[in-house]
Design a protein around this motif. Sequence first.
Motif, PDB file in Angstrom:
ATOM      1  N   LEU A   1       0.823  -1.210   0.000  1.00 53.73           N
ATOM      2  CA  LEU A   1       0.000   0.000   0.000  1.00 53.73           C
ATOM      3  C   LEU A   1       0.862   1.268   0.000  1.00 53.73           C
ATOM      4  CD1 LEU A   1      -2.775  -1.106   2.518  1.00 53.73           C
ATOM      5  CD2 LEU A   1      -3.173  -0.406   0.155  1.00 53.73           C
ATOM      6  N   LEU A   2       1.899   1.263   0.807  1.00 52.30           N
ATOM      7  CA  LEU A   2       2.765   2.438   0.876  1.00 52.30           C
ATOM      8  C   LEU A   2       3.525   2.648  -0.430  1.00 52.30           C
ATOM      9  CD1 LEU A   2       4.232   2.074   4.497  1.00 52.30           C
ATOM     10  CD2 LEU A   2       2.599   3.776   3.702  1.00 52.30           C
ATOM     11  N   LEU A   3       4.170   1.573  -0.907  1.00 49.87           N
ATOM     12  CA  LEU A   3       4.941   1.693  -2.143  1.00 49.87           C
ATOM     13  C   LEU A   3       4.034   1.947  -3.335  1.00 49.87           C
ATOM     14  CD1 LEU A   3       7.545  -1.183  -1.579  1.00 49.87           C
ATOM     15  CD2 LEU A   3       7.896   1.284  -1.338  1.00 49.87           C
TER      16      LEU A   3
ATOM     17  N   ALA B   1       1.146   3.585  -3.302  1.00 44.57           N
ATOM     18  CA  ALA B   1       0.723   4.989  -3.267  1.00 44.57           C
ATOM     19  C   ALA B   1       1.847   5.906  -3.759  1.00 44.57           C
ATOM     20  CB  ALA B   1       0.304   5.371  -1.850  1.00 44.57           C
ATOM     21  N   LEU B   2       3.072   5.617  -3.328  1.00 50.61           N
ATOM     22  CA  LEU B   2       4.202   6.431  -3.770  1.00 50.61           C
ATOM     23  C   LEU B   2       4.417   6.303  -5.277  1.00 50.61           C
ATOM     24  CD1 LEU B   2       6.745   5.744  -0.876  1.00 50.61           C
ATOM     25  CD2 LEU B   2       5.529   7.881  -1.335  1.00 50.61           C
ATOM     26  N   ALA B   3       4.340   5.078  -5.794  1.00 53.44           N
ATOM     27  CA  ALA B   3       4.560   4.859  -7.224  1.00 53.44           C
ATOM     28  C   ALA B   3       3.476   5.522  -8.061  1.00 53.44           C
ATOM     29  CB  ALA B   3       4.616   3.356  -7.516  1.00 53.44           C
ATOM     30  N   ILE B   4       2.231   5.394  -7.629  1.00 60.18           N
ATOM     31  CA  ILE B   4       1.122   6.006  -8.375  1.00 60.18           C
ATOM     32  C   ILE B   4       1.209   7.520  -8.315  1.00 60.18           C
ATOM     33  CG2 ILE B   4      -1.392   6.293  -8.417  1.00 60.18           C
ATOM     34  CD1 ILE B   4      -1.554   3.355  -7.378  1.00 60.18           C
ATOM     35  N   GLY B   5       1.571   8.039  -7.139  1.00 62.06           N
ATOM     36  CA  GLY B   5       1.722   9.480  -7.014  1.00 62.06           C
ATOM     37  C   GLY B   5       2.806  10.025  -7.917  1.00 62.06           C
ATOM     38  N   ASP B   6       3.902   9.271  -8.052  1.00 57.35           N
ATOM     39  CA  ASP B   6       5.004   9.713  -8.906  1.00 57.35           C
ATOM     40  C   ASP B   6       4.679   9.548 -10.382  1.00 57.35           C
ATOM     41  OD1 ASP B   6       7.874  10.510  -9.277  1.00 57.35           O
ATOM     42  OD2 ASP B   6       7.966   8.511 -10.175  1.00 57.35           O
ATOM     43  N   ALA B   7       4.055   8.403 -10.741  1.00 58.69           N
ATOM     44  CA  ALA B   7       3.801   8.108 -12.159  1.00 58.69           C
ATOM     45  C   ALA B   7       2.593   8.853 -12.703  1.00 58.69           C
ATOM     46  CB  ALA B   7       3.603   6.607 -12.352  1.00 58.69           C
ATOM     47  N   ILE B   8       1.574   9.059 -11.878  1.00 58.26           N
ATOM     48  CA  ILE B   8       0.336   9.676 -12.357  1.00 58.26           C
ATOM     49  C   ILE B   8       0.096  11.019 -11.676  1.00 58.26           C
ATOM     50  CG2 ILE B   8      -2.130   9.330 -12.763  1.00 58.26           C
ATOM     51  CD1 ILE B   8      -0.331   7.298 -14.192  1.00 58.26           C
TER      52      ILE B   8
ATOM     53  N   PRO C   1      -0.624  12.910  -7.330  1.00 60.02           N
ATOM     54  CA  PRO C   1      -0.989  12.716  -5.922  1.00 60.02           C
ATOM     55  C   PRO C   1      -2.480  12.401  -5.756  1.00 60.02           C
ATOM     56  CG  PRO C   1       0.447  14.618  -6.150  1.00 60.02           C
ATOM     57  CD  PRO C   1       0.063  14.200  -7.550  1.00 60.02           C
ATOM     58  N   ARG C   2      -3.322  12.983  -6.602  1.00 64.81           N
ATOM     59  CA  ARG C   2      -4.761  12.711  -6.534  1.00 64.81           C
ATOM     60  C   ARG C   2      -5.038  11.233  -6.768  1.00 64.81           C
ATOM     61  NH1 ARG C   2      -9.175  12.243 -10.240  1.00 64.81           N
ATOM     62  NH2 ARG C   2      -7.619  12.173 -11.894  1.00 64.81           N
ATOM     63  N   GLN C   3      -4.356  10.643  -7.747  1.00 63.64           N
ATOM     64  CA  GLN C   3      -4.553   9.226  -8.045  1.00 63.64           C
ATOM     65  C   GLN C   3      -4.053   8.357  -6.892  1.00 63.64           C
ATOM     66  OE1 GLN C   3      -6.356   8.665 -10.521  1.00 63.64           O
ATOM     67  NE2 GLN C   3      -5.803   6.876 -11.735  1.00 63.64           N
ATOM     68  N   ALA C   4      -2.974   8.787  -6.250  1.00 64.96           N
ATOM     69  CA  ALA C   4      -2.472   8.060  -5.092  1.00 64.96           C
ATOM     70  C   ALA C   4      -3.473   8.100  -3.946  1.00 64.96           C
ATOM     71  CB  ALA C   4      -1.130   8.652  -4.645  1.00 64.96           C
ATOM     72  N   LEU C   5      -4.117   9.258  -3.766  1.00 72.69           N
ATOM     73  CA  LEU C   5      -5.136   9.383  -2.725  1.00 72.69           C
ATOM     74  C   LEU C   5      -6.309   8.456  -3.004  1.00 72.69           C
ATOM     75  CD1 LEU C   5      -6.349  10.699  -0.235  1.00 72.69           C
ATOM     76  CD2 LEU C   5      -7.117  12.602  -1.669  1.00 72.69           C
ATOM     77  N   LEU C   6      -6.705   8.321  -4.267  1.00 74.60           N
ATOM     78  CA  LEU C   6      -7.798   7.421  -4.624  1.00 74.60           C
ATOM     79  C   LEU C   6      -7.416   5.959  -4.353  1.00 74.60           C
ATOM     80  CD1 LEU C   6      -8.902   9.241  -7.875  1.00 74.60           C
ATOM     81  CD2 LEU C   6     -10.327   8.906  -5.845  1.00 74.60           C
ATOM     82  N   PHE C   7      -6.159   5.621  -4.554  1.00 78.56           N
ATOM     83  CA  PHE C   7      -5.657   4.286  -4.218  1.00 78.56           C
ATOM     84  C   PHE C   7      -5.809   4.029  -2.718  1.00 78.56           C
ATOM     85  CE2 PHE C   7      -1.826   1.750  -2.973  1.00 78.56           C
ATOM     86  CZ  PHE C   7      -2.167   0.555  -3.590  1.00 78.56           C
ATOM     87  N   VAL C   8      -5.473   5.033  -1.908  1.00 80.26           N
ATOM     88  CA  VAL C   8      -5.608   4.906  -0.458  1.00 80.26           C
ATOM     89  C   VAL C   8      -7.078   4.798  -0.064  1.00 80.26           C
ATOM     90  CG1 VAL C   8      -5.234   6.071   1.745  1.00 80.26           C
ATOM     91  CG2 VAL C   8      -3.440   6.086   0.003  1.00 80.26           C
TER      92      VAL C   8
ATOM     93  N   ILE D   1      -8.603  -4.554  -2.977  1.00 80.07           N
ATOM     94  CA  ILE D   1      -8.045  -5.890  -2.774  1.00 80.07           C
ATOM     95  C   ILE D   1      -6.993  -5.869  -1.670  1.00 80.07           C
ATOM     96  CG2 ILE D   1      -6.673  -7.722  -3.845  1.00 80.07           C
ATOM     97  CD1 ILE D   1      -8.064  -7.033  -6.503  1.00 80.07           C
ATOM     98  N   LEU D   2      -6.098  -4.886  -1.731  1.00 83.89           N
ATOM     99  CA  LEU D   2      -5.048  -4.809  -0.717  1.00 83.89           C
ATOM    100  C   LEU D   2      -5.606  -4.439   0.653  1.00 83.89           C
ATOM    101  CD1 LEU D   2      -2.232  -3.054  -2.778  1.00 83.89           C
ATOM    102  CD2 LEU D   2      -2.268  -5.417  -1.968  1.00 83.89           C
ATOM    103  N   GLY D   3      -6.591  -3.532   0.689  1.00 84.82           N
ATOM    104  CA  GLY D   3      -7.197  -3.173   1.963  1.00 84.82           C
ATOM    105  C   GLY D   3      -7.892  -4.355   2.624  1.00 84.82           C
ATOM    106  N   ALA D   4      -8.560  -5.173   1.826  1.00 84.35           N
ATOM    107  CA  ALA D   4      -9.214  -6.368   2.367  1.00 84.35           C
ATOM    108  C   ALA D   4      -8.179  -7.378   2.847  1.00 84.35           C
ATOM    109  CB  ALA D   4     -10.117  -6.992   1.310  1.00 84.35           C
ATOM    110  N   ALA D   5      -7.084  -7.507   2.109  1.00 82.88           N
ATOM    111  CA  ALA D   5      -6.017  -8.416   2.529  1.00 82.88           C
ATOM    112  C   ALA D   5      -5.416  -7.967   3.858  1.00 82.88           C
ATOM    113  CB  ALA D   5      -4.938  -8.491   1.449  1.00 82.88           C
ATOM    114  N   LEU D   6      -5.261  -6.648   4.008  1.00 78.91           N
ATOM    115  CA  LEU D   6      -4.756  -6.123   5.273  1.00 78.91           C
ATOM    116  C   LEU D   6      -5.723  -6.440   6.407  1.00 78.91           C
ATOM    117  CD1 LEU D   6      -2.800  -4.427   6.957  1.00 78.91           C
ATOM    118  CD2 LEU D   6      -4.032  -2.378   6.205  1.00 78.91           C
TER     119      LEU D   6
END
Length: 404
Positions: free
Chosen positions: A29-31, A33-40, A42-49, A315-320
């Motif tokens: 989740l952390l990596l 969010a960082l990867a999505i924020g960098d590639a796309i 910060p808004r997209q990273a927030l949606l991932f979270v 999927i990742l949130g449910a796994a957590l």
Amino acid sequence: MTQTTAIVPAPAAPVNLDKGPVIFVVLALLLGALAIGDAISPRQALLFVIGGLLGLTLYHASFGFTGGWRRFVVERRGNAIRAQMLMIAAASVIFIPLLALGSANGQALVGAFAPVGMSVLVGAAMFGLGMQLGGGCGSGTLFTVGGGSSRMVVTLVFFILGAVIGTAHLPWWLAMPSLPEISLGKTLGVPGGVIVTLVALGAVAAATALVERRAHGGLEKATPSPRKGLSRLLQGPWPLVGAGLALAGLNIATLLTAGHPWSVTFGFGLWGAKVAQAVGVPVETWAFWNWPGPAKALGSSVLADVTSVMNFGIILGAALAAGLAGKFAPKVKVPFASFVAAAIGGVLMGYGARLSFGCNVGALFSGIASGSVHGWLWFASAFLGSLGGVALRPLFGLDGFKTK
């Protein structure tokens, strides 16, 4: 003199965290969010979270439409449906006024609106039938996959297949008789749209309560949780009402962040189309994938698609959540009859969702909360289809309510 001793509930048994999965998922989740924020962005990273929080909430409350509808049909217990109606009501009182404004903080806002026609009527019925065979709705499939269900992986794969086939056929279905998009907020004004929506949702909740009281003499009481405070927050189980309100809040956050409400199934069609394209199927020549939105998504990274990124987060949130609850235990064995039911259900859900502009989330939850009449048609048609699915479940050895 007789001494009395107060009876206190037994303390909750300690939960052994699945440390390996928890560490892995937290890092993902952390990596991610960082990867999505960098590639796309910060808004997209927030949606991932936000997706991750949705997955955690769905899992800890076992908040699925499929099992709740089935339980009402078979056992005449409606607490899950009432929680769903409360969730939609809480979102609608914010959605309808926001959508009337058209923007917030510089972000344009668009609701989950769709035409009211044959494609919704037929597609939603197919989806309702399929979700009872597949064992989960759109969001239910994602959070159970995240929790380690191998059977739901089968459902998801065939869900994706059905969604791709649906994109090939959707233009034909849209040529069928249909009314245009109907917004209660525009037709009746914001106060009228909110009031009509709340009254209709209340009527559904009241009907389930009436049926339950007649069948059982009263409403089912929630089972007290042995865990309290932070322990319950992290490890569950969460009450349905609280989870419903949390999901409403997260959908509002999605609207304000993405500019449109939470949806699930477009991502499935996109994933399938990209796979099909990779093996030589010319999906880019299909009419659906030449429409502006789908064409842009097909030609871009999957990480640029809001629905896909949020699905990954779910999927990742449910796994957590499963790891925190000590319940992350993937089961590999899937009986053949159950496999067949999952495959059939998945295809029906994927195809039906594409025809009807979404699933229990995109069409029912976000649609009704937006004030769209198509969401009500979807609800009625999907519930009727669900009755057929419940009737067919025993043919595949699927009795009981363990899947959501």
